[in-house]
Enzyme design. Structure first.
Site, PDB file in Angstrom:
ATOM      1  N   ARG A   7      -7.419  -0.353  -6.766  1.00  0.00           N
ATOM      2  CA  ARG A   7      -7.475   0.802  -5.875  1.00  0.00           C
ATOM      3  C   ARG A   7      -7.749   2.041  -6.717  1.00  0.00           C
ATOM      4  O   ARG A   7      -6.863   2.503  -7.432  1.00  0.00           O
ATOM      5  CB  ARG A   7      -6.147   0.993  -5.111  1.00  0.00           C
ATOM      6  CG  ARG A   7      -5.687  -0.156  -4.223  1.00  0.00           C
ATOM      7  CD  ARG A   7      -6.561  -0.389  -3.016  1.00  0.00           C
ATOM      8  NE  ARG A   7      -6.720   0.758  -2.160  1.00  0.00           N
ATOM      9  CZ  ARG A   7      -5.873   1.118  -1.199  1.00  0.00           C
ATOM     10  NH1 ARG A   7      -4.765   0.430  -0.985  1.00  0.00           N
ATOM     11  NH2 ARG A   7      -6.124   2.169  -0.441  1.00  0.00           N
ATOM     12  N   ASN A  13      -5.483  12.322   0.455  1.00  0.00           N
ATOM     13  CA  ASN A  13      -4.613  11.484   1.281  1.00  0.00           C
ATOM     14  C   ASN A  13      -5.506  10.703   2.237  1.00  0.00           C
ATOM     15  O   ASN A  13      -6.733  10.830   2.215  1.00  0.00           O
ATOM     16  CB  ASN A  13      -3.592  12.348   2.035  1.00  0.00           C
ATOM     17  CG  ASN A  13      -2.481  11.520   2.659  1.00  0.00           C
ATOM     18  OD1 ASN A  13      -1.873  10.688   1.991  1.00  0.00           O
ATOM     19  ND2 ASN A  13      -2.213  11.737   3.933  1.00  0.00           N
ATOM     20  N   LYS A  14      -4.898   9.902   3.075  1.00  0.00           N
ATOM     21  CA  LYS A  14      -5.657   9.036   3.973  1.00  0.00           C
ATOM     22  C   LYS A  14      -6.685   9.825   4.780  1.00  0.00           C
ATOM     23  O   LYS A  14      -6.429  10.961   5.191  1.00  0.00           O
ATOM     24  CB  LYS A  14      -4.690   8.317   4.910  1.00  0.00           C
ATOM     25  CG  LYS A  14      -5.322   7.215   5.740  1.00  0.00           C
ATOM     26  CD  LYS A  14      -5.996   6.163   4.860  1.00  0.00           C
ATOM     27  CE  LYS A  14      -5.059   5.544   3.856  1.00  0.00           C
ATOM     28  NZ  LYS A  14      -5.707   4.608   2.934  1.00  0.00           N
ATOM     29  N   ARG A  48       0.851  -1.186   0.000  1.00  0.00           N
ATOM     30  CA  ARG A  48       0.000   0.000   0.000  1.00  0.00           C
ATOM     31  C   ARG A  48       0.886   1.236   0.000  1.00  0.00           C
ATOM     32  O   ARG A  48       2.104   1.148   0.154  1.00  0.00           O
ATOM     33  CB  ARG A  48      -0.982  -0.003   1.184  1.00  0.00           C
ATOM     34  CG  ARG A  48      -0.538  -0.623   2.466  1.00  0.00           C
ATOM     35  CD  ARG A  48       0.444   0.174   3.269  1.00  0.00           C
ATOM     36  NE  ARG A  48       0.016   1.546   3.460  1.00  0.00           N
ATOM     37  CZ  ARG A  48       0.815   2.567   3.623  1.00  0.00           C
ATOM     38  NH1 ARG A  48       2.125   2.381   3.601  1.00  0.00           N
ATOM     39  NH2 ARG A  48       0.369   3.772   3.800  1.00  0.00           N
ATOM     40  N   GLY A  49       0.254   2.388  -0.228  1.00  0.00           N
ATOM     41  CA  GLY A  49       0.993   3.617  -0.457  1.00  0.00           C
ATOM     42  C   GLY A  49       1.099   3.846  -1.949  1.00  0.00           C
ATOM     43  O   GLY A  49       1.499   2.953  -2.701  1.00  0.00           O
ATOM     44  N   ALA A  50       0.715   5.045  -2.407  1.00  0.00           N
ATOM     45  CA  ALA A  50       0.559   5.278  -3.846  1.00  0.00           C
ATOM     46  C   ALA A  50       1.799   4.921  -4.672  1.00  0.00           C
ATOM     47  O   ALA A  50       1.686   4.191  -5.664  1.00  0.00           O
ATOM     48  CB  ALA A  50       0.138   6.734  -4.088  1.00  0.00           C
ATOM     49  N   ASP A  78      -2.176  10.532  -2.362  1.00  0.00           N
ATOM     50  CA  ASP A  78      -2.468   9.481  -3.338  1.00  0.00           C
ATOM     51  C   ASP A  78      -2.870  10.052  -4.691  1.00  0.00           C
ATOM     52  O   ASP A  78      -2.737   9.383  -5.706  1.00  0.00           O
ATOM     53  CB  ASP A  78      -3.572   8.569  -2.806  1.00  0.00           C
ATOM     54  CG  ASP A  78      -3.066   7.652  -1.708  1.00  0.00           C
ATOM     55  OD1 ASP A  78      -2.862   6.468  -1.989  1.00  0.00           O
ATOM     56  OD2 ASP A  78      -2.861   8.124  -0.580  1.00  0.00           O
TER      57      ASP A  78
END
Length: 354
Positions: A94, A254-255, A51-53, A244
């Site tokens: 995603r 973002n999150k 995970r993480g763009a 992201d």
């Protein structure tokens, strides 16, 4: 207790397969997952093993190659048609992280533009995925160094708040927001990191804090609701987060919870920075209203581990991201430097290429 891991590389090509750090098992277990099929890579992205763009983009690039490797035809047109099917399955994993789509587009462009037999196309795709991987590490190191220059010059040693995880685990290595932190620590500019726990997946608690411990960076974990209080108490000198997807005007997804932190930072005159590579900027979107927001399984809200934390019959809303308006962002730090949101399009649009 886990032994110290000297360097963190969440996506690694080894011989004929991809090795992924299973981020769903951290911090309690350090498990490496072997991926040899594109279907398994799609599943790993969707279930947040990776995970993480930026890391998702690297993983997707390898996923395209793994899919290409399995295609059994020597006909170029048939190969390209089947490769598009592989790409589409990876795209659907995603929806918010634009790096995923950027990396897939680059891989497809490579396949279309490469002249030669199908086996040569496959080898070229592998080399392109490896290049995307290597480039991301260099990009993050540049982001870190530009970020240090953009941070406040006073006090000499800073206390930085971050939300979610935008570290080595979220990239090919080094990190974006945590890349800035790492560079600040290297240069003697960092006193301490404050890490929001980041409900509901707890990436700050499980991943950011873990990364800091690996490198001996002082870190204090706080709950998401404590950020404004910490700012009011003067504990935070700057906020640095990842992204992201960033729209052309500087609105940044973002999150979930990042928007709240940005509002609190504005209220307390704390500078708020977004650190992300150029590939995260989606110049096709004029503003953040067009950014698709992924909604995830409500089990992330109502259950912690195996324990349900609320009564049956409650309804749930679980967006994975929110969009921070450009007017709340001090600067966006890229591998080309730090820019005010209004400067993104005039300064960087022509530099972006697939």
């Amino acid at each position: 207790m886990l032994s110290t891991v000297a360097q963190v590389y969440p996506v690694v090509w080894q011989e004929d397969r991809v090795l992924l750090i299973d981020q769903t098992r951290l911090p309690n277990e350090y498990i490496v997952v072997e991926i040899s099929r594109y279907e398994d890579m799609a599943r790993a992205i969707k279930t947040m093993i990776v995970r993480g763009a930026p890391a998702i983009g690297v993983a997707a690039a390898y996923g395209v190659y793994l899919g290409a490797r399995a295609i059994q035809t020597s006909d170029r047109d048939q190969f390209l048609a089947q490769l598009e099917t592989v790409a589409q399955e990876l795209r659907e994993t995603r929806p918010t992280a634009v790096n995923l789509f950027w990396a897939i587009a680059r891989m497809l462009k490579t396949a279309r533009q490469t002249i030669g037999p199908v086996e040569y196309l496959k080898e070229t795709l592998l080399q392109t995925a490896k290049q995307i991987n290597a480039d991301d590490i260099q990009t993050c190191q540049a982001i870190g160094d530009h970020g240090v220059k953009a941070l406040p010059t006073s006090p000499e040693k800073l206390r930085i708040l971050t939300h979610c995880n935008a570290g080595a685990l979220a990239t090919a290595g080094y990190g974006t927001a945590l890349g800035v932190v790492r560079s600040a620590w290297r240069d003697g500019r960092l006193e301490r990191v404050y890490a929001d726990e980041t409900r509901p997946r707890l990436q700050g608690a499980k991943l950011t804090a873990w990364e800091c411990v690996q490198e001996g960076i002082p870190v204090t974990l706080i709950s998401d609701g404590m950020a404004a209080h910490c700012m009011k108490q003067g504990l935070i000198h700057a906020v640095v987060v990842g992204a992201d997807r960033i729209a052309a005007n500087g609105d940044a997804a973002n999150k979930i919870g990042t928007y709240s932190v940005a509002i609190a930072a504005k209220a307390h005159n704390v500078p708020f920075f977004v650190a992300a590579p150029l590939s995260t900027i989606d110049f096709s979107l004029s503003d953040g209203s067009g950014i698709p927001i992924e909604e995830r399984d409500p089990v992330e809200i109502y259950q912690v581990g195996d324990t349900r934390i609320c009564s049956p019959g409650v309804e749930f809303y679980n967006p994975a991201f929110d969009v921070t308006p450009a007017e709340l962002i001090t600067a966006i730090v890229t591998e080309f430097g730090a820019f005010a949101p209004s400067e993104l399009k005039p300064q960087l649009h022509e530099k972006q290429a697939v």
